[in-house]
Design a protein around this motif. Sequence first.
Motif, short mmCIF file in Angstrom:
data_model
loop_
_atom_site.label_atom_id
_atom_site.label_comp_id
_atom_site.label_asym_id
_atom_site.label_seq_id
_atom_site.Cartn_x
_atom_site.Cartn_y
_atom_site.Cartn_z
N THR A 1 -4.47 -11.65 16.19
CA THR A 1 -4.27 -11.27 14.80
C THR A 1 -5.50 -11.62 13.98
O THR A 1 -5.76 -11.04 12.93
N LEU A 2 -6.26 -12.61 14.44
CA LEU A 2 -7.39 -13.12 13.66
C LEU A 2 -8.67 -12.38 13.98
O LEU A 2 -8.89 -11.98 15.12
N LYS A 3 -9.49 -12.21 12.96
CA LYS A 3 -10.78 -11.56 13.16
C LYS A 3 -11.68 -12.46 13.99
O LYS A 3 -11.69 -13.68 13.80
N VAL B 1 -1.46 -18.34 16.39
CA VAL B 1 -1.87 -18.70 15.04
C VAL B 1 -1.18 -19.99 14.61
O VAL B 1 -1.78 -20.88 14.00
N GLN C 1 -13.45 -21.44 10.21
CA GLN C 1 -13.23 -20.05 9.81
C GLN C 1 -11.89 -19.53 10.30
O GLN C 1 -11.15 -18.88 9.58
N LEU C 2 -11.58 -19.86 11.55
CA LEU C 2 -10.30 -19.41 12.11
C LEU C 2 -9.13 -20.04 11.37
O LEU C 2 -8.15 -19.38 11.03
N GLU D 1 -9.11 -21.04 8.38
CA GLU D 1 -9.00 -20.43 7.07
C GLU D 1 -8.23 -19.11 7.11
O GLU D 1 -7.38 -18.85 6.27
N GLN D 2 -8.52 -18.32 8.14
CA GLN D 2 -7.76 -17.06 8.30
C GLN D 2 -6.28 -17.34 8.53
O GLN D 2 -5.41 -16.68 7.97
N ALA E 1 -4.68 -18.25 5.40
CA ALA E 1 -4.45 -17.09 4.54
C ALA E 1 -3.14 -16.41 4.92
O ALA E 1 -2.34 -16.04 4.06
N LEU E 2 -2.91 -16.28 6.23
CA LEU E 2 -1.65 -15.70 6.69
C LEU E 2 -0.46 -16.55 6.23
O LEU E 2 0.59 -16.05 5.85
#
Length: 692
Positions: free
Chosen positions: A10-12, A30, A162-163, A165-166, A169-170
């Motif tokens: 799901t993560l960029k 996640v 970074q991960l 943080e994503q 956000a979810l």
Amino acid sequence: MTTLVLPLTTLKGVGPRMAERLQRLGINSVEDLLFHLPYRYQDRTRVVAIGALRPGEEVVIEGEIEACDIKFGKRRSLLCRLNDGTGSIMLRFFHFSGKQKESLSRGVRLRCYGEVRRGPAMLEMVHPEYRQMDEAGVTAVEAHLTPVYPATEGMAQKTLRQLAEQALALLRQGEVKDWLPPELLVELGLPNLQQALLEVHQPVPETPVFELTDGEYPARQRLALEELLAQHLSLRQLRQKAQQHSAPQLKPQGNLRQRLIKALPFVLTGAQQRVLEEIDADLAKPHPMQRLVQGDVGSGKTVVAAAAAVHAVEAGYQVAVMAPTELLAEQHRRNFSAWLEPLNMKIAWLSGKSGVKQRRENLALLAEGEAALAVGTHALFQDEVVFQRLGLVIVDEQHRFGVHQRLALREKGSHNGRVPHQLIMTATPIPRTLAMTAYADLDSSVIDELPPGRTPVETVVISDERRDEVVARVHKACAGEGRQAYWVCTLIEESEALQCQAAEETAALLAEALPDLNVGLVHGRLKPAEKEAQMARFKSNELDLLVATTVIEVGVDVPNASLMIIENAERLGLAQLHQLRGRVGRGSVSSSCVLMYHKPLSQQGKARLAALRETNDGFEIARRDLELRGPGEVLGTRQSGMLRLRIADLERDKDLLPDVARLANALLQQWPQNVAPLIQRWLGDAQRYGDV
Ligand code: ADP
Ligand code: MG
């Protein structure tokens, strides 16, 4: 099953390679990423005045370069002095390029982050992270504390951040469900999932950093509680699943049990009788018993197990008795033979060391139902072992077997849709709250009384520099008072061969030092017949002193032996020392145990040996062991993988444990739909073993 967790993809930026690296950190979803908590934080939220810096701090500073020069010395370095009007600090670089040197020229303004250290002339930062500031110098500082995550090789903090943080956000978008209803949390004064995770991953600047990494911080507690709850519910689910199986109802009408008990040279203690009644009640039910019997060393668990076994055999079923080591298994075989063969029960012996022919014979006895009992080690697990009608499985020293092995054994005995009853015995007493969490799939009985006539063992702790005094003490006890003694050798090496060699050498030295005593030797490399011969000579008082490796931990019963010497006691676990010590104090004379240690002894080592000196109570010892070493060691979960906790810590979070059981009840009753996803989130695939 539908997916209850969000996949990493799901993560960029997460492809197969990244996913694999994350998996090495135990991160498979996640949610896992969100529960991968920082172990410390950096404060990049404010700029600190250089004049106010103290060594040891990790801070952001800003200033103007006053001078920048290469210093040639033992090690070439680039030294750059930064001033912000309140003071100066030296930036030191050991590795630098010419271009870098050029950019760090006088008058340039920098923002740096790093650890402040004492330098030769003034405070320094070695290899700080730095950024050049433009005229206005307006680049914003971080809005929250910067998390530092546990990482592995090839996984940069920056990537993890970074991960995370994503993932956060979810979380903010409500993609990650909170399975704990607000009603329950409010009552405990704990934050909801979203609040807790945001607080831990991205704490606002004022958050007290030291408390934040502390287990008692509400946000952490909330997460620990959720994990404990998931573990607890999972075990209860396993238990429930077990209860859905049917088991043979064992309600024999004959008199075999009475005959066994009559033939014993002693009367059962009240505690033994009570526990036996609890077991009988379970065996009479149409569902499998799953009972843990805890009893201190010498409390007489074996005879209780034998009495249960008789019950099953008389009802027409077979019994498997499983021990974790060859020696323990051998000891059980001896006891069970002595007690049960007079009742015409045949015992099959399955050890890893049995010869091919003997093994085949024993397997046949079991398959045809000729043998009523099988006694052995893990060898009982093997595929060729087939029972005709297995009704009861007895496992000794449960903590060395994991929950999965327990389930496998149940599977093994299943027959016509019925599974055998399980009785698990342990001499490592488990504090109640811990048992509730770690063994929530089991009922528990405690043999809380020792047979009469036991005398407490007096324990002393002595440095091995005073070995001569200890030898003299052995002499006095044996030659002077006609007692017998054990001398236990331990060695740090894993190698059995080396241990045995050390014991041989010790025995030779002691025989030389004590010429008027008969010194015997047992160790793991002796043939069973030789071992038994030595033990028999010790039992009949032909030998005064028995030198042994830790193999005598189990099953020696010589009431005349009243002195136990343990060398390098600091190397053994408290439970093991307590077990060893349990070999003396079985007669009516007062006994003693000498714990010899080799200097230097650590603070923890001291505390551990002191615990043994101060108490003979196995429960108290277990409690202190737990305090000193933590539950992973005490329960042996490291090896068995029984409880894999990520955030919670059974010792630190022990105050939460009573809440766990209560919340679990509430959840099961009022929010049953939340239970499965909660378990799935925390245990993932591990839970599936419950379906075996
Ligand atoms: P553990 O609980 O450590 O496995 P055991 O079953 O080996 O203890 O029992 C220790 C010793 O105590 C054995 O010699 C056993 O025969 C003896 N024993 C067991 N029950 C009683 C009793 N009620 N009275 C006296 N001796 C007993
Ligand atoms: Mg025992």
